[in-house]
Design a protein around this motif. Structure first.
Motif, PDB file in Angstrom:
ATOM      1  N   LEU A  32      -4.154 -33.300  77.916  1.00  0.00           N
ATOM      2  CA  LEU A  32      -4.075 -34.493  77.073  1.00  0.00           C
ATOM      3  C   LEU A  32      -4.759 -35.678  77.753  1.00  0.00           C
ATOM      4  CD1 LEU A  32      -2.842 -34.755  74.306  1.00  0.00           C
ATOM      5  CD2 LEU A  32      -0.727 -35.514  75.359  1.00  0.00           C
ATOM      6  N   ASN A  33      -4.638 -35.712  79.089  1.00  0.00           N
ATOM      7  CA  ASN A  33      -5.225 -36.825  79.823  1.00  0.00           C
ATOM      8  C   ASN A  33      -6.731 -36.650  80.056  1.00  0.00           C
ATOM      9  OD1 ASN A  33      -2.754 -38.047  79.984  1.00  0.00           O
ATOM     10  ND2 ASN A  33      -2.209 -36.996  81.891  1.00  0.00           N
ATOM     11  N   ASP A  34      -7.204 -35.404  79.845  1.00  0.00           N
ATOM     12  CA  ASP A  34      -8.628 -35.143  80.036  1.00  0.00           C
ATOM     13  C   ASP A  34      -9.377 -35.603  78.787  1.00  0.00           C
ATOM     14  OD1 ASP A  34     -11.123 -34.134  80.417  1.00  0.00           O
ATOM     15  OD2 ASP A  34     -10.538 -32.025  80.165  1.00  0.00           O
ATOM     16  N   PRO A  35     -10.316 -36.504  78.922  1.00  0.00           N
ATOM     17  CA  PRO A  35     -11.011 -36.997  77.723  1.00  0.00           C
ATOM     18  C   PRO A  35     -11.749 -35.888  76.961  1.00  0.00           C
ATOM     19  CG  PRO A  35     -12.053 -37.825  79.747  1.00  0.00           C
ATOM     20  CD  PRO A  35     -10.784 -37.165  80.161  1.00  0.00           C
ATOM     21  N   GLU A  36     -12.139 -34.822  77.679  1.00  0.00           N
ATOM     22  CA  GLU A  36     -12.881 -33.739  77.021  1.00  0.00           C
ATOM     23  C   GLU A  36     -11.951 -32.708  76.380  1.00  0.00           C
ATOM     24  OE1 GLU A  36     -16.281 -33.278  76.656  1.00  0.00           O
ATOM     25  OE2 GLU A  36     -16.264 -35.377  77.259  1.00  0.00           O
ATOM     26  N   LEU A  37     -10.673 -32.754  76.754  1.00  0.00           N
ATOM     27  CA  LEU A  37      -9.674 -31.799  76.268  1.00  0.00           C
ATOM     28  C   LEU A  37     -10.133 -30.349  76.461  1.00  0.00           C
ATOM     29  CD1 LEU A  37      -8.959 -33.596  72.912  1.00  0.00           C
ATOM     30  CD2 LEU A  37      -7.438 -33.596  74.869  1.00  0.00           C
ATOM     31  N   LYS A  38     -10.621 -30.075  77.654  1.00  0.00           N
ATOM     32  CA  LYS A  38     -11.261 -28.765  77.889  1.00  0.00           C
ATOM     33  C   LYS A  38     -10.257 -27.625  78.061  1.00  0.00           C
ATOM     34  CE  LYS A  38     -15.876 -28.631  79.540  1.00  0.00           C
ATOM     35  NZ  LYS A  38     -16.755 -28.476  80.663  1.00  0.00           N
ATOM     36  N   LEU A  39     -10.732 -26.439  77.695  1.00  0.00           N
ATOM     37  CA  LEU A  39      -9.919 -25.225  77.906  1.00  0.00           C
ATOM     38  C   LEU A  39      -9.955 -24.852  79.380  1.00  0.00           C
ATOM     39  CD1 LEU A  39     -11.288 -23.241  74.896  1.00  0.00           C
ATOM     40  CD2 LEU A  39      -8.876 -23.759  75.218  1.00  0.00           C
ATOM     41  N   ASP A  40      -8.923 -24.128  79.823  1.00  0.00           N
ATOM     42  CA  ASP A  40      -8.886 -23.703  81.219  1.00  0.00           C
ATOM     43  C   ASP A  40      -9.324 -22.239  81.313  1.00  0.00           C
ATOM     44  OD1 ASP A  40      -8.347 -22.995  83.768  1.00  0.00           O
ATOM     45  OD2 ASP A  40      -6.168 -23.314  83.666  1.00  0.00           O
TER      46      ASP A  40
END
Lengths: 612, 481
Positions: free
Chosen positions: B239-247
């Motif tokens: 949520l805090n990642d601006p890109e909302l990337k998958l892990d």
């Protein structure tokens, strides 16, 4: 590392999960474990963490922000991770070679193919029998992975499956699976183990002798019965079988007598006879049925003769009669299927003295006699059966069948063609006997055939049920030609068709009348009539016209290959008449009609092409 | 001319009953007409059915990797029994008369060709034709993540309340309440967590064996706890990642219910090309937690020596229309192999595959890649088991010097230094294999390579292995399927 301590903690945590984490506060058992963890924690950080976890769980709620459940979960999570890194893999103790009994079985089949069979073998429900049978026929049980399921299915609650496994599938593995069956076999077990032993005995060689004898002595009752039943293979156990035949249990005695009967030695036969004629009749009767010893048969015939004479003498005494009748019944049944001169003579004697023994007929005495004599090709037998028939028409079928084989066609006709106007004694009785003769003739000259027959349309197979007739050459050879007149007088349509021959005007008229007034609905009318007209020597045109007329006027039943053959051969001139009747018919007969129309068009097209 | 084997046709069928029905058609001679095209790439024919007119079916092998089956019947199974029957007829050596390609199929081929051409042109022009990762609607995704977090809270509240009250007090009423929660979790995009909660219900439902199941129930609760904790950390970070990337590194995305798309995996570099795979074991079973049929296969990557797994999920209701996977005995030639994030046995998928028969030398890597030291293998296994969200049943190839038995009749395998490993049947797949060892020849119990599945038993503190397959030289004995 102290795995035991960790396991102990695991058990305590498990206890708290069951009891509820609310009770964890101040738990004295965890409290007792805590110092040990603290101590170990000084050296290993993981124990320190665990100690902290334990302390948190037993601490009072107020001191913590987490709930008791959360703390317990945290501790359990950490603990299970630690335990998983400490799993022991080794097995202690001495090791031995694998007790393997190599088989020729393979593991070549795919999951999908096996899964269907595994499911059928290990579940309940419909349709399993055919799946298993099909798999067996395809040789799928050659796959190793089905064997354990097959062995387990001996206990299937659906009996036909269990029986197929016991009688067909497991025996097909042959002796290679005996060691596995032996290892699964428990002599003191119940029905399943009795079945397992049955399979072992079927496929095992001499190596099973010891097991079989042990089971026969010390097994559970069910197992003992099976073991004793198979013990005949080892003749040295005859004396043991004799002692088993004195067992308290009926089933054991029955099995022992059967085994003795299969050994068949003089002493064994004498013993069985003694038991049968003494107090153990019921248990020994099974063995008596299977034993073919000629001396035994003579003994039994003598006994029967004596018992019958005695029964006549005590006819007034109801009480004595009962036991005497029971004995006679046993003896009569014991002699079914056995053949000897003494028995033949006894039955002939009984018929000659019909009036004296008539009172014993509630024992079906004369049925036994008739059943025996019907297969004897002697004049005496034939005459005795005739005598019996005259006493009681119920025996007519036996006399009829015997005479058919022994008399010439004309003699046979003279005996059984009863004409109403000649025999005027009792009108009613004559009609009944005529009907009986008609039925008996039908049994000989007609054969009911049924099953799926290949047809060139629709689903390619059609279930049919029809009567085929004795071929005309046999009719000429074996039956007097006057029968045709007789069956016309009886107005017996089917038999007129069977006996019809060219040039018999009355028969022709009879069948044409029938064609003019066909029954509205009849299962085999069309087939019978067409066959009859053919036997009369009628032309194709007349048959075709007859068939189409039947199709038009009645709900004609075409479930007969002969009728279908006539249908396919209809010339194209019938095209429009067939089209007109289509709405009256449904599948699958509709398909047959459509196919015929289709054929007509193809033929017509080809002819047109040829003419061009 | 195409070459087909019965095994290949079997592998095209959706399930065993389709095979049976198709072979039934051939047996009953339902095929009115059998034709092939001049070049042999197209088989077509007519099959009589229950309808008035015959069904026209065809199998087009113009692209052998992806044969196209067509039929005019209304069946929803694909390929239907008619096309399969056509192929069985071909395999059985029935005569196929040569004929022109029917017009409708020629038209369809033309269309397909045009599509290919267009694609080729685009590739030539530098346009990327491969499927792209869908563009993410970030605000929607944010909402989704928030919902997932809420769902985790709900799940936590439930599990903690169960533990506080104690497992001993759970009755049918509580069970009903948990089932309600299973349903509710469906609203929070947490399919993974939902399945695990359902699995807990299954364990609790067996009231007759509750006492024996307590350890498993406890394990399941601990698993849920780990899932909640890790999931929450992961989602908050996302949520805090601006890109909302998958892990792409851990399996947490899958645990939470993410279904990886092939394009995503490719983007993360989890796609390898031209891979040869050999299936070593296979089994289908019912996963009550997911309420689905699972078809699970274990495959050796010949090049890397890794053991991959394939998983096909078939929901109960749709199972008739999804292909039931099967044992595979050839070498699978996969042009693009997609790997999922994971541990020892990564899940893999592929879109297109061809095959060739297995040759003895294909099995050389099987022996070469097997672990010769159990200590090394066990270390890896324990490392994976330590992670509460790791796959609890790692599968490995081990070299076995000999199989022996203890005095109690248990089976043990030994490595070169005499390290022992206890064999036992495991619960997850539910098929017994250990007892089959006694049916094998001496040769199959000495100096062999064995595919085993591990499991840790918390109650006994033992790590045990179940034998799945034994490979001796070029001989494969599949104890599983």
């Amino acid at each position: 590392m102290s795995t035991a301590l960790l396991q102990e903690l695991h058990q305590e945590v498990r206890r708290l999960y069951i009891a509820g984490s609310d009770l964890a506060q101040g738990d004295f058992r965890l409290k007792r474990l805590l110092p040990q963890f603290e101590q170990l924690g000084e050296r290993a950080p993981v124990f320190k963490k665990l100690a902290e976890g334990i302390a948190a769980v037993i601490a009072p709620e107020a001191q913590e922000t987490r709930t008791s459940a959360e703390k317990l979960q945290d501790l359990s999570l950490l603990l299970s991770s630690v335990l998983r890194t400490l799993g022991t893999t080794s097995a202690e103790g001495e090791l031995t070679d694998v007790k393997s009994h190599p088989t020729s079985l393979t593991t070549k089949l795919s999951f999908r193919k096996l899964a269907v069979v595994v499911e059928a073998l290990s579940t309940k429900g419909y349709g399993r029998y055919s799946t298993i049978e099909e798999a067996f026929e395809k040789g799928m049980f050659e796959d190793l992975r089905l064997l354990p399921y097959a062995i387990a299915a001996l206990d299937d609650h659906y009996d036909p499956i269990a029986r197929m496994i016991e009688r067909r599938i497991l025996p097909s593995y042959d002796s290679q699976i005996v060691p596995y069956l032996l290892s699964a076999f428990d002599p003191s077990g119940g029905k399943l183990h009795a079945k397992t032993l049955d399979v072992i005995a079927q496929i095992g060689g001499v190596e099973i002798e010891e097991c079989l004898f042990h089971a026969a002595q010390f097994g559970s009752n069910e197992v003992r019965e099976v073991a004793i039943d198979h013990l005949w293979r080892f003749e040295q156990y005859e004396s043991e079988l004799l002692s088993f035949s004195k067992d308290r249990r009926w089933g054991i005695r029955r099995a022992a007598y059967c085994a003795l009967a299969r050994i068949g030695s003089k002493s064994a036969v004498a013993w069985i006879y003694e038991a049968f004629s003494g107090s153990d009749t019921d248990a020994a009767s099974g063995a008596i049925y299977t034993c073919e010893d000629s001396e035994l048969i003579d003994w039994l015939v003598q006994d029967l003769e004596r018992a019958l004479k005695q029964a006549i003498e005590i006819i007034e005494d109801k009480k004595l009669q009962e036991s005497s009748h029971k004995k006679i019944k046993y003896l009569l049944n014991a002699l079914v299927g056995k053949r000897s001169d003494s028995l033949y003579n006894l039955y002939v004697f009984l018929i000659s003295n019909y009036m004296s023994y008539k009172s014993l007929n509630e024992l079906d005495l004369y049925y036994y006699a008739a059943r025996y004599l019907v297969e004897c090709n002697t004049e005496v037998a034939m005459n005795k059966l005739k005598e019996l028939e005259e006493h009681d028409t119920r025996y007519m079928s036996y006399a009829f069948r015997n005479a058919l084989h022994q008399l010439t066609p004309s003699q046979f006709y003279e005996r059984y063609a009863i004409w109403s106007e000649i025999d005027l004694k009792v009108k009613k009785n004559v009609k009944r006997r005529q009907n009986e003769v008609v039925e008996l003739i039908k049994e000989v000259v007609l054969k009911n055939e049924y099953g799926d027959f290949i047809v060139p349309w629709g689903k390619k197979e059609l279930y049919m049920n029809f009567n085929s007739m004795l071929p005309t050459d046999k009719i000429v050879q074996e039956w007097d030609e006057r029968w045709l007149d007789w069956v016309i007088e009886q107005k017996e349509f089917t038999l007129v068709c069977v006996f019809a021959r060219p040039g018999h005007l009355a028969a022709r008229q009879f069948l044409l009348d029938k064609l003019a007034n066909p029954p509205k609905q009849s299962e085999d009318f069309a087939g019978t009539l067409l066959r009859g007209l053919r036997r009369l020597g009628e032309s194709d045109e007349l048959l075709q016209e007859a068939l189409v007329k039947l199709i038009e006027t009645t709900k004609c039943d075409l479930h007969d290959p002969y009728v279908l053959e006539q249908l396919y051969q209809l010339p194209v001139t019938y095209h429009d008449r067939l089209v007109a009747v289509l709405p009256n018919y449904r599948r699958p007969i509709l398909d047959a009609l459509l196919y015929t129309l289709d054929q007509m068009q193809t033929v017509a097209g080809a002819e047109k092409f040829a003419s061009q | 001319m195409i070459e087909l084997t019965e095994g290949y046709v079997d592998s095209l069928a959706l399930n065993a009953s389709a095979i049976k029905n198709a072979q039934g058609l051939v047996k009953k001679r339902s095929f009115v007409q059998l034709n092939k095209s001049e070049d042999g790439t197209l088989l077509f024919g007519e099959c009589s059915g229950s309808g008035k007119s015959n069904y026209a079916c065809s199998a087009d092998f113009i692209e052998p990797e992806m044969p196209v089956m067509r039929c005019s019947c209304p069946s929803r199974q694909f390929p239907c029994k008619h096309t399969l029957g056509l192929l069985y007829a071909y395999v059985n050596g029935e005569t196929f008369e040569q004929a022109d390609v029917p017009e409708d199929i020629a038209a369809k081929r033309e269309k397909a060709e045009m599509r290919e051409q267009k694609k080729a042109e685009q590739v030539a022009a530098g346009v990327d034709t491969k499927p792209k990762v869908k563009k993410v609607n970030k605000s929607a995704l944010k909402k989704k993540i928030q919902a997932q977090l809420e769902g985790l809270d709900l799940l936590e509240k439930l599990t903690l309340s169960l533990i506080r009250g104690g497992l001993g007090t759970i009755d049918s009423k509580t069970l009903k309440m948990i089932q309600e929660h299973v349903k509710q979790l469906g609203n929070y995009y947490l399919t993974g967590a939902q399945s695990e909660l359902r699995r807990l219900v299954v364990l609790l439902d067996d009231e007759d064996n509750r006492e024996a199941a307590y350890t498993s129930i406890m394990e399941q609760l601990t698993l849920l706890h780990a899932l909640i904790k890790k999931g929450r950390v992961h989602l908050t970070a996302k949520l805090n990642d601006p890109e909302l990337k998958l892990d792409p590194e851990s399996t947490i995305e899958e645990w939470l219910g993410h279904a990886w798309q092939l394009a995503e995996l490719k983007e993360f570099g989890l796609m390898s090309e031209q891979v040869e795979l050999i299936q070593l074991a296979f089994a289908g079973y019912v996963d009550q937690g997911r309420e689905e049929y699972m078809d699970r296969g274990y495959w050796l990557d010949k090049e890397s020596g890794e053991i991959h797994r394939t998983i096909q999920y078939r929901p109960y209701k749709a199972s008739k229309y999804i292909k039931e996977e099967d044992s595979f005995f050839d070498v699978a030639l996969v042009s693009e192999l997609y790997r999922y994030p994971g541990d020892i046995n990564r899940r893999v998928r592929w879109e297109k595959m061809t095959s060739r028969p297995l040759a003895p030398q294909d099995l050389e890597p099987v022996h070469a890649k097997a672990y010769r030291s159990y200590a090394d293998a066990i270390k890896l296994v324990k490392n994976q088991l330590k992670n509460p969200l790791g796959d609890r049943n790692p599968v490995m190839l081990l070299h076995v010097v000999e199989v022996r038995q203890t005095e109690q009749g248990q089976f043990v395998i030994l490595d070169e230094v005499g390290h022992r490993l206890l064999l036992d049947d495991l619960s997850p797949i539910g098929y017994k294999t250990v007892s089959l060892l006694t049916y094998l020849s001496e040769a199959n119990l000495h100096d062999v390579t064995m595919l085993v599945m591990f499991e840790h038993h918390l109650d006994t503190g033992r790590l045990v292995a179940q034998p799945l397959t034994i490979i001796k030289g070029a001989d494969i004995t599949r104890l599983l399927y």
